[in-house]
Structures are given as C-alpha cells and as structure tokens.
Motif scaffolding. Sequence first.
Motif, PDB file in Angstrom:
ATOM      1  N   LYS A 233    -102.864  -3.195 -17.645  1.00  0.00           N
ATOM      2  CA  LYS A 233    -103.720  -2.010 -17.681  1.00  0.00           C
ATOM      3  C   LYS A 233    -104.948  -2.173 -16.790  1.00  0.00           C
ATOM      4  N   GLY A 234    -105.389  -3.397 -16.550  1.00  0.00           N
ATOM      5  CA  GLY A 234    -106.608  -3.600 -15.776  1.00  0.00           C
ATOM      6  C   GLY A 234    -106.395  -3.808 -14.298  1.00  0.00           C
ATOM      7  N   LEU A 235    -105.159  -4.030 -13.854  1.00  0.00           N
ATOM      8  CA  LEU A 235    -104.901  -4.295 -12.434  1.00  0.00           C
ATOM      9  C   LEU A 235    -105.432  -3.179 -11.539  1.00  0.00           C
ATOM     10  N   GLY A 236    -105.095  -1.938 -11.878  1.00  0.00           N
ATOM     11  CA  GLY A 236    -105.493  -0.814 -11.035  1.00  0.00           C
ATOM     12  C   GLY A 236    -106.997  -0.632 -10.969  1.00  0.00           C
ATOM     13  N   TYR A 237    -107.685  -0.854 -12.081  1.00  0.00           N
ATOM     14  CA  TYR A 237    -109.140  -0.670 -12.115  1.00  0.00           C
ATOM     15  C   TYR A 237    -109.839  -1.642 -11.168  1.00  0.00           C
ATOM     16  N   TYR A 238    -109.497  -2.907 -11.275  1.00  0.00           N
ATOM     17  CA  TYR A 238    -110.144  -3.901 -10.418  1.00  0.00           C
ATOM     18  C   TYR A 238    -109.642  -3.804  -8.978  1.00  0.00           C
ATOM     19  N   MET A 239    -108.433  -3.290  -8.783  1.00  0.00           N
ATOM     20  CA  MET A 239    -107.925  -3.061  -7.429  1.00  0.00           C
ATOM     21  C   MET A 239    -108.814  -2.069  -6.682  1.00  0.00           C
TER      22      MET A 239
END
Length: 289
Positions: free
Chosen positions: A164-170
Amino acid sequence: MRQQRWFAPLLLVAPAVVWLVVFNIWPSINTVVLAFTNAKPLGGGSFVGTANFERMLDDDQLVYALINSIVYMLVCLPLLTVLPLLLALLVEKRLPGITFFRTAFYTPVIASAVVVALIWNWLLDDRGAINAIAQSLGFLSGPLPFLTDRWLLLFSAISLTIWKGLGYYMIIYLSALGNVSRELHEAAAVDGAGVVRRFLSVTVPGVRNTMLLIMVLIMVSALRVFSELFILTNGTGGPGGRVMSVVMLIQMYSRGFTGNLGYASALSILLFVITVGPMVVLARMNRRS
C-alpha cells in the motif's frame, strides 16, 4: 485605502490557533496528566505517581507489542526506502502509456486501509485464494496459517503495508528525481560508469535528503501501525494477543467503561518517546553529513 486594524491578523490566525490548542496541545497535556492517575473513561482518577510506568515492567503484552512494532519498523524501513526509488526510476522514463502505470502503482494508496486489509484477509485465509491456488498446483499439502501463526500473521500485515505504501513514496521520489542533474549522469556514463554505479554515485546522493525524510515517515507510520493488524486479527491481536502493536495495546486498555485511561496514557508517552528516538538519530545523521 482604509488602514488595517491591529487585531486583523489575530482574527485571521485565531481559528487555526483554537484548533491547535483544542485538538493538539490540550490533549497532549491531558495525556501526560492522566499518565500519573488511575482515571477511568466515566470518572476522574486519583494521583498514583509512577505506578503506571512501573506496571509496564511486568506487562507481557507490552513486550510482545514492542517486539512487533520494532520488527515492523525494521522490515518496512529498508524495503519502503529502496523499492519505491527503484519503482520511481522505472516510471520516470518518458515512454508511451507510462502514465497508466504511474496511476496503477498509486491506486493502492488511495484505497481505504480497511478495504485493503479485508481483501488481504480474503486472500490469506486458510480457504483463501493463495492457499487454494498453491494446493491446486501441488505446492502445498495443506493451508499455510497466514492468519493464525504469529510470525506469518505479522509478516502478512507487513506485506500489506509495503504494497500500500509503494505508490505514495514513489511519488515523493519522482519529484526528487526531477532535481537530479542529467549532466552528472551523462558525465558518469562518459567516464564508463555502469547503471549500478550511476545509481549509487549519482542518483542516491541526489535524493539523499528525500530519502531521509521518507525514512522518518516510514519509522513513524510503522511504529504506529494499527489498521492492518487490527483487521487481519479481527481485533484480537492474533494468537494469544502476541501480534498486537503498541497502538492496539493502547486501544485495548482505554476502551470500554472499565478501561484504564491512566495506563493507556502512560503507554502513549512511551510510544511517543520510542517514535521520537529514531527521528532524532536521523536528524543528527543529516546534520552531520
């Protein structure tokens, strides 16, 4: 032109100040005060000194919660620091249809944590999709206890958080990569540096400050994890409550008519200290470098 009154700026900032005092400063002060009492949700308490903090030393549930939260942080920190950067490097390329992949990678971020956890629950159940597919292909003779084994349950929740956090930090890394000089990459390529060498010597130093910021965000969110573990364990904290996070422990002690707000407040202060510690270390590393 009419002269501005001296109190006009105060009127403009007053709503924000009131909001800050009512919902941030006062609750924080009240938490510290309650930590030294035996207050209940439906009544005031009496002063008990440091009894709530002494109780922590004999609380086995707190030991489990601290171990789970620290493991959660130690696993999420490197993965959510490096993987989004690699993902940002992939979607940074100006290729046809790359906007679709950027949107697809970011979609889990806008999805509700509760909804995603329910989907994960369905996938990882003993009769869920993953166990069913693995058994039908002959990889497993029986279902893996993703949701009933302590460590499998913990790492299942960690995998949910990472996905769930990959896209946010990307997205954060994408904005930082835009400030990395192309001339440095070209000069390194002319000098014979390969892809890995350019990544370590040009890209990583160029996004170092952003990386430190992301590390702080990951540490704070990992230590304060709640929704993922709460949904996957159906609010029980896993087998014997041994997959409970510190936030879940605080919620457990403070809920209900007979809850112990004093001890829950003391746990909140402990969580605050644990959360601030890594942030201070990273800040000193950033200042020293």
